[in-house]
Design a protein around this motif. Structure first.
Motif, PDB file in Angstrom:
ATOM      1  N   TRP A 157      38.569  40.360  43.126  1.00  0.00           N
ATOM      2  CA  TRP A 157      38.319  40.596  41.705  1.00  0.00           C
ATOM      3  C   TRP A 157      38.095  39.278  40.965  1.00  0.00           C
ATOM      4  O   TRP A 157      37.178  39.169  40.137  1.00  0.00           O
ATOM      5  CB  TRP A 157      39.510  41.353  41.102  1.00  0.00           C
ATOM      6  CG  TRP A 157      39.470  41.461  39.620  1.00  0.00           C
ATOM      7  CD1 TRP A 157      38.702  42.308  38.883  1.00  0.00           C
ATOM      8  CD2 TRP A 157      40.228  40.666  38.686  1.00  0.00           C
ATOM      9  NE1 TRP A 157      38.931  42.095  37.537  1.00  0.00           N
ATOM     10  CE2 TRP A 157      39.857  41.102  37.395  1.00  0.00           C
ATOM     11  CE3 TRP A 157      41.170  39.662  38.815  1.00  0.00           C
ATOM     12  CZ2 TRP A 157      40.412  40.550  36.240  1.00  0.00           C
ATOM     13  CZ3 TRP A 157      41.710  39.109  37.677  1.00  0.00           C
ATOM     14  CH2 TRP A 157      41.334  39.549  36.412  1.00  0.00           C
ATOM     15  N   LEU A 158      38.889  38.262  41.275  1.00  0.00           N
ATOM     16  CA  LEU A 158      38.754  36.964  40.610  1.00  0.00           C
ATOM     17  C   LEU A 158      37.386  36.334  40.869  1.00  0.00           C
ATOM     18  O   LEU A 158      36.851  35.621  40.013  1.00  0.00           O
ATOM     19  CB  LEU A 158      39.851  36.014  41.085  1.00  0.00           C
ATOM     20  CG  LEU A 158      41.233  36.199  40.450  1.00  0.00           C
ATOM     21  CD1 LEU A 158      42.281  35.402  41.207  1.00  0.00           C
ATOM     22  CD2 LEU A 158      41.224  35.810  38.972  1.00  0.00           C
ATOM     23  N   GLN A 159      36.807  36.583  42.028  1.00  0.00           N
ATOM     24  CA  GLN A 159      35.494  36.026  42.332  1.00  0.00           C
ATOM     25  C   GLN A 159      34.419  36.517  41.358  1.00  0.00           C
ATOM     26  O   GLN A 159      33.407  35.845  41.164  1.00  0.00           O
ATOM     27  CB  GLN A 159      35.076  36.399  43.753  1.00  0.00           C
ATOM     28  CG  GLN A 159      35.771  35.605  44.842  1.00  0.00           C
ATOM     29  CD  GLN A 159      35.183  35.889  46.204  1.00  0.00           C
ATOM     30  OE1 GLN A 159      34.884  37.039  46.549  1.00  0.00           O
ATOM     31  NE2 GLN A 159      34.987  34.852  46.993  1.00  0.00           N
ATOM     32  N   LYS A 162      34.465  37.762  34.716  1.00  0.00           N
ATOM     33  CA  LYS A 162      33.571  37.069  33.774  1.00  0.00           C
ATOM     34  C   LYS A 162      34.230  36.778  32.421  1.00  0.00           C
ATOM     35  O   LYS A 162      33.596  36.235  31.533  1.00  0.00           O
ATOM     36  CB  LYS A 162      32.315  37.910  33.525  1.00  0.00           C
ATOM     37  CG  LYS A 162      31.569  38.319  34.786  1.00  0.00           C
ATOM     38  CD  LYS A 162      31.003  37.122  35.533  1.00  0.00           C
ATOM     39  CE  LYS A 162      30.172  37.575  36.722  1.00  0.00           C
ATOM     40  NZ  LYS A 162      29.717  36.446  37.561  1.00  0.00           N
ATOM     41  N   GLY A 163      35.462  37.197  32.259  1.00  0.00           N
ATOM     42  CA  GLY A 163      36.111  36.993  30.971  1.00  0.00           C
ATOM     43  C   GLY A 163      35.808  38.073  29.965  1.00  0.00           C
ATOM     44  O   GLY A 163      35.996  37.885  28.751  1.00  0.00           O
ATOM     45  N   TYR A 169      42.028  42.119  30.056  1.00  0.00           N
ATOM     46  CA  TYR A 169      43.084  43.131  30.109  1.00  0.00           C
ATOM     47  C   TYR A 169      43.679  43.210  31.523  1.00  0.00           C
ATOM     48  O   TYR A 169      44.905  43.233  31.693  1.00  0.00           O
ATOM     49  CB  TYR A 169      42.540  44.500  29.691  1.00  0.00           C
ATOM     50  CG  TYR A 169      43.556  45.614  29.830  1.00  0.00           C
ATOM     51  CD1 TYR A 169      44.474  45.877  28.821  1.00  0.00           C
ATOM     52  CD2 TYR A 169      43.632  46.382  30.989  1.00  0.00           C
ATOM     53  CE1 TYR A 169      45.428  46.879  28.949  1.00  0.00           C
ATOM     54  CE2 TYR A 169      44.578  47.382  31.140  1.00  0.00           C
ATOM     55  CZ  TYR A 169      45.474  47.622  30.115  1.00  0.00           C
ATOM     56  OH  TYR A 169      46.425  48.608  30.256  1.00  0.00           O
ATOM     57  N   ALA A 170      42.807  43.241  32.543  1.00  0.00           N
ATOM     58  CA  ALA A 170      43.277  43.336  33.927  1.00  0.00           C
ATOM     59  C   ALA A 170      44.140  42.131  34.295  1.00  0.00           C
ATOM     60  O   ALA A 170      45.168  42.272  34.976  1.00  0.00           O
ATOM     61  CB  ALA A 170      42.089  43.455  34.878  1.00  0.00           C
ATOM     62  N   ILE A 190      41.747  33.595  33.005  1.00  0.00           N
ATOM     63  CA  ILE A 190      40.940  34.790  32.721  1.00  0.00           C
ATOM     64  C   ILE A 190      41.492  35.524  31.497  1.00  0.00           C
ATOM     65  O   ILE A 190      40.732  35.986  30.634  1.00  0.00           O
ATOM     66  CB  ILE A 190      40.905  35.733  33.940  1.00  0.00           C
ATOM     67  CG1 ILE A 190      40.274  35.036  35.147  1.00  0.00           C
ATOM     68  CG2 ILE A 190      40.143  37.012  33.612  1.00  0.00           C
ATOM     69  CD1 ILE A 190      38.847  34.594  34.940  1.00  0.00           C
ATOM     70  N   ALA A 191      42.807  35.631  31.419  1.00  0.00           N
ATOM     71  CA  ALA A 191      43.429  36.313  30.277  1.00  0.00           C
ATOM     72  C   ALA A 191      43.093  35.616  28.966  1.00  0.00           C
ATOM     73  O   ALA A 191      42.989  36.264  27.915  1.00  0.00           O
ATOM     74  CB  ALA A 191      44.944  36.374  30.463  1.00  0.00           C
ATOM     75  N   ASP A 192      42.882  34.300  29.024  1.00  0.00           N
ATOM     76  CA  ASP A 192      42.534  33.533  27.820  1.00  0.00           C
ATOM     77  C   ASP A 192      41.030  33.518  27.560  1.00  0.00           C
ATOM     78  O   ASP A 192      40.561  32.840  26.634  1.00  0.00           O
ATOM     79  CB  ASP A 192      43.031  32.093  27.951  1.00  0.00           C
ATOM     80  CG  ASP A 192      44.558  32.005  27.912  1.00  0.00           C
ATOM     81  OD1 ASP A 192      45.181  32.948  27.388  1.00  0.00           O
ATOM     82  OD2 ASP A 192      45.105  31.006  28.410  1.00  0.00           O
ATOM     83  N   GLY A 193      40.275  34.227  28.400  1.00  0.00           N
ATOM     84  CA  GLY A 193      38.833  34.289  28.211  1.00  0.00           C
ATOM     85  C   GLY A 193      38.091  33.088  28.762  1.00  0.00           C
ATOM     86  O   GLY A 193      36.927  32.863  28.416  1.00  0.00           O
TER      87      GLY A 193
END
Length: 417
Positions: A157-159, A162-163, A169-170, A190-193
């Motif tokens: 998923w991290l790959q 895209k933010g 949320y995930a 990712i949580a911070d965009g």
């Protein structure tokens, strides 16, 4: 001293490096199709198979045999004569269910599991069972989530993160589940965009490559024997030709024989093992239950987002509750009906219109096998809807996703207005 330590630990280090190198160099082979092995995996219902990428990809990509993912929770373990796997096998359906569910697994678990099979979901069909009981105050139990979690799912998923609102949320939900400290830095970004760096992606790719090779290496060791012991033998009990009247009569017969010990229509074995000894304590125990306010609505949105991304045509099945048991435990059925309405609103407003809503069937005789799971007549009603969906032409759905369903206002809303 250093020489002695080298003599002692050197061979161990070399052996470990050799094993790691062997795993890394071994080719990932997901293309060896063995129908019997795929059937065993599809019905195994073990945590190992549930988390394994290779087994799922292998069966769901088999062009000679059509395996369809059936997402859900603990209902798949109710393997009676009328279970969907038994009926599909007994009547030589054009599809076979690949059962993806475990006790305590909910939408967040399913979403990250989907990361392993996005190619196999693309432009295909799926069945997704929703239980209103999932929508409790804190959502999925973190202990259950961690038990079924596979780090490779999150790395995959991290790959691709895209933010987006869904990604943020995930990431926040994974952080809340506290699954792996080694992932927290990436999840916070990712949580911070923010986007992951090239170094981040390099580490993720290397770690994922190792885990995927490991997954492939050990894929065939835990297939279980449900197919040979719990599915195939029960097909002999079915009428030779599919006949709805005969099947319903047979379901009534079996249900009557197995519900003699209680007034709730609950399977005798389940009642004796799980209910009888604490029956008095359970009276009125569900009066304060509320399924209207829960992070589960956001987690469900993640699953919907994934189905939209892979253009998967999904039949959503909403389970009923045993109304006799609900009356005994004091469950607020008005609240339950409002919960179903909220779930259906989230589905239909975004284009997910294939819904088999059994929420009003909990008072029908022999429809429920226990307090919250279908069985006997319930399975037959389920099978009728599922079989029609999977074997007749379906229009291609158009999905239009709405980020509002990740918001606090929706998750805490007590009505759909």
């Amino acid at each position: 001293m250093l020489k002695r330590l080298g003599l002692i630990f050197g061979p161990v280090i070399v052996a470990v490096v050799a094993v790691i190198a062997g795993i890394m160099l071994m080719p990932e082979d997901n293309n060896k199709h063995d129908y019997q092995a795929e059937q065993r995996a599809a019905n195994a219902l073990t945590p190992i198979v549930f988390k394994n990428k290779t087994l799922k990809q292998r069966a769901l990509s088999d062009k000679q045999h059509r395996f369809v993912p059936f997402f859900g929770s603990s209902e798949w373990s109710r393997m009676d004569t009328f279970h969907p796997s038994v009926l599909a096998e007994g009547y030589h359906r054009s599809y076979r269910p690949f059962l993806l569910g475990q006790r305590g697994a909910q939408s967040l678990t399913q979403y990250f599991g989907m990361q392993q099979i996005t190619k196999q979901l693309t432009n295909k069909q799926a069945v997704y069972v929703i239980s209103p009981q999932w929508f409790v105050k804190h959502g999925e139990d973190p202990n259950a989530f961690k038990y079924y979690f596979n780090q490779a799912q999150a790395l995959t998923w991290l790959q691709h993160a895209k933010g987006t609102t869904a990604d943020r949320y995930a990431a926040k939900r994974l952080l809340a589940m506290n699954v792996s400290s080694s992932l927290n830095g990436y999840l916070r970004r990712i949580a911070d965009g923010k986007k992951l760096t090239a170094n981040d992606q390099g580490w993720i790719s290397m770690k994922l490559r190792f885990l995927n090779h490991e997954d492939s290496l050990f894929s065939d060791m835990q297939l279980g024997n449900n197919y040979t012991k719990r599915v195939l033998p029960k097909t002999a009990n079915l009428p030779k030709a599919y006949n709805e009247t005969k099947l319903n009569a047979l379901a009534d017969k079996y249900a009557a024989e197995h519900t003699k010990s209680n007034q709730f229509g609950i399977d005798d074995k389940f009642y004796q093992q799980r209910v009888a000894k604490q029956l008095g304590k359970l009276r009125g125990s569900q009066r304060q239950f509320n399924y209207l306010q829960s992070p589960e609505y956001g987690d469900l949105q993640l699953a919907l987002q994934q189905f939209a991304a892979t253009h998967t045509n999904v039949l959503f099945v909403i389970q009923p509750v045993n109304e006799k048991w609900a009356a005994y435990t004091g469950l607020d059925m008005k609240m339950y009906d409002q919960t179903v309405a909220k779930i259906k609103s989230q589905l239909t407003t975004q284009g997910f219109t294939n819904i088999a809503d059994f929420s009003q069937s909990g008072d029908k005789q022999y429809f429920m096998q226990d307090t919250i799971h279908m069985g006997w007549r319930g399975w037959l009603a389920f099978d009728k809807r599922v079989n029609h969906f999977l074997t007749t032409p379906q229009s291609t759905p158009t999905y239009h996703m709405q980020d509002k369903y990740y918001g606090h206002d929706w998750m805490m809303a007590t009505s759909v207005n």
